[in-house]
Design a protein around this motif. Structure first.
Motif, mmCIF file in Angstrom:
data_model
loop_
_atom_site.group_PDB
_atom_site.id
_atom_site.type_symbol
_atom_site.label_atom_id
_atom_site.label_comp_id
_atom_site.label_asym_id
_atom_site.label_seq_id
_atom_site.Cartn_x
_atom_site.Cartn_y
_atom_site.Cartn_z
ATOM 1 N N THR A 200 -2.945 6.919 -4.462
ATOM 2 C CA THR A 200 -2.972 5.703 -3.650
ATOM 3 C C THR A 200 -2.846 4.498 -4.572
ATOM 4 O O THR A 200 -3.586 4.379 -5.547
ATOM 5 C CB THR A 200 -4.275 5.600 -2.845
ATOM 6 O OG1 THR A 200 -4.408 6.745 -1.994
ATOM 7 C CG2 THR A 200 -4.275 4.342 -1.981
ATOM 8 N N ARG B 41 -2.953 13.671 -4.962
ATOM 9 C CA ARG B 41 -2.914 12.568 -4.013
ATOM 10 C C ARG B 41 -3.046 11.254 -4.789
ATOM 11 O O ARG B 41 -3.967 11.090 -5.590
ATOM 12 C CB ARG B 41 -4.032 12.689 -2.980
ATOM 13 C CG ARG B 41 -3.931 13.930 -2.119
ATOM 14 C CD ARG B 41 -4.968 13.914 -0.994
ATOM 15 N NE ARG B 41 -6.328 13.954 -1.500
ATOM 16 C CZ ARG B 41 -6.991 15.072 -1.787
ATOM 17 N NH1 ARG B 41 -6.381 16.243 -1.627
ATOM 18 N NH2 ARG B 41 -8.229 15.024 -2.233
ATOM 19 N N LEU C 258 0.855 -1.189 0.000
ATOM 20 C CA LEU C 258 0.000 0.000 0.000
ATOM 21 C C LEU C 258 0.891 1.238 0.000
ATOM 22 O O LEU C 258 1.610 1.487 0.968
ATOM 23 C CB LEU C 258 -0.916 0.004 1.219
ATOM 24 C CG LEU C 258 -1.797 1.251 1.405
ATOM 25 C CD1 LEU C 258 -2.740 1.424 0.215
ATOM 26 C CD2 LEU C 258 -2.586 1.169 2.706
ATOM 27 N N LYS D 9 1.190 5.491 -0.713
ATOM 28 C CA LYS D 9 0.460 6.752 -0.809
ATOM 29 C C LYS D 9 1.461 7.891 -1.005
ATOM 30 O O LYS D 9 2.484 7.948 -0.313
ATOM 31 C CB LYS D 9 -0.370 7.019 0.446
ATOM 32 C CG LYS D 9 -1.495 6.027 0.677
ATOM 33 C CD LYS D 9 -2.308 6.406 1.910
ATOM 34 C CE LYS D 9 -3.470 5.442 2.130
ATOM 35 N NZ LYS D 9 -4.294 5.828 3.302
ATOM 36 N N ASN E 126 -2.684 0.364 -4.287
ATOM 37 C CA ASN E 126 -2.855 -0.809 -3.423
ATOM 38 C C ASN E 126 -2.739 -2.074 -4.274
ATOM 39 O O ASN E 126 -3.552 -2.304 -5.172
ATOM 40 C CB ASN E 126 -4.213 -0.741 -2.727
ATOM 41 C CG ASN E 126 -4.325 -1.738 -1.585
ATOM 42 O OD1 ASN E 126 -3.478 -2.603 -1.410
ATOM 43 N ND2 ASN E 126 -5.372 -1.609 -0.787
#
Length: 289
Positions: free
Chosen positions: A168, A166, A138, A140, A170
């Motif tokens: 992310t 931003r 994960l 970020k 995963n």
């Protein structure tokens, strides 16, 4: 039996804030060789960085036939930069002077957690074993920027922009493998694996309103992407001479892709059927080519 091994580590680094001065003087001439304009710049730029990484793991030998392994790692790093520039443009045909002050800033930070756990089961028959592995990553990140321009000597900005992004990411993986000796020289391997990806990115920009000296929303972009891959395989290994062995196998994969926000460009799912033939040669007791 019942043995446990632990390991851990931690490291960090940092670059202290450093400031670098910059200067520039550029001239241009007209077709007669006379001085037409000058550009003068002077300013400073600063940069600082820092980060750390930590890791821990455990190996547990439950008994002679069962073992468990797990690891986790943390990663965190980023940087920050700032800049300030005074610029003066002088024209000589006709005479003009234009002075501005520009300031800017950028930040970046990334954080990630990676971990995995695996189980191994050995049976009474030599070479017969089963393994199960799960992994997850994960990550970020966040970036931001800002920039303003003001007339020289003025504390009021005439233009400016700022924005953030931003992200992310995963990723997960699950695999299971089984090895079954059918005879002294023939080994059957079967297994399956699934990989699952989820990515989200959101960015937003704003523009400065000189009259109110406040930032007004300009645009944004929200992107989501997911991919799932399901695979299974079967293979058999057997010798063809004293030094050479042959491995025949086949792998089937099914992949799905989804971009919910983009209905105009659909990514189709697809299936792959992959046969394989591998010839290896022993070059040592425990080595092969």
């Amino acid at each position: 039996k019942g043995k446990v091994a632990l390991d851990a580590s931690l490291s960090s680094d940092a670059r202290l804030k450093g400031t670098t001065p910059t200067t520039q003087h550029r001239t241009s001439t007209d077709s007669t060789g006379a001085l037409a304009s000058e550009l003068l710049q002077n300013g400073t730029g600063s940069l600082e960085k820092n980060g750390y990484r930590g890791q821990a793991g455990i190996d547990w030998t439950i008994n002679n036939r069962n073992s468990l392994t797990a690891d986790i790692s943390l990663n965190n790093f980023g940087d920050k930069s700032d800049g300030f520039t005074n610029q003066e443009t002088i024209g000589y045909a006709p005479v003009s002077v234009d002075s501005t002050t520009r300031s800017s800033g950028n930040t970046f930070r990334y954080q990630a957690i990676d971990w995995n756990i695996s189980y191994l089961k050995k049976f009474k028959k030599e070479g017969q074993e089963f393994s199960l592995v799960f992994q997850n990553s994960l990550g970020k990140s966040r970036t931001s920027f800002n920039q303003t321009v003001a007339a020289d000597g003025s504390f009021v900005a005439s233009s400016g922009t700022n924005g953030t992004n931003r992200l992310t990411d995963n990723e997960s993986y699950l695999s299971a493998d089984y090895a079954q000796p059918l005879s002294k020289n023939l080994i059957l391997n079967v297994g399956g694996k699934g990989s699952f990806s989820r990515i989200n990115s959101y960015s937003e920009d704003s523009m400065l309103d000189p009259a109110s000296q406040s930032y007004q929303f300009s645009q944004n972009n929200d992107f989501n992407y997911s991919r799932d891959v399901y695979a299974e395989y079967v293979s058999g290994t057997f010798p063809i001479t004293d030094h050479y062995s042959l491995k025949l196998g086949v792998r089937d994969e099914y992949t799905t892709n989804r971009i919910p926000s983009d209905t105009g460009n659909l990514v189709p799912s697809y299936n792959s059927f992959i046969p394989s033939v591998i010839i290896s040669r022993k070059i040592g007791k425990n080595q092969a080519l």
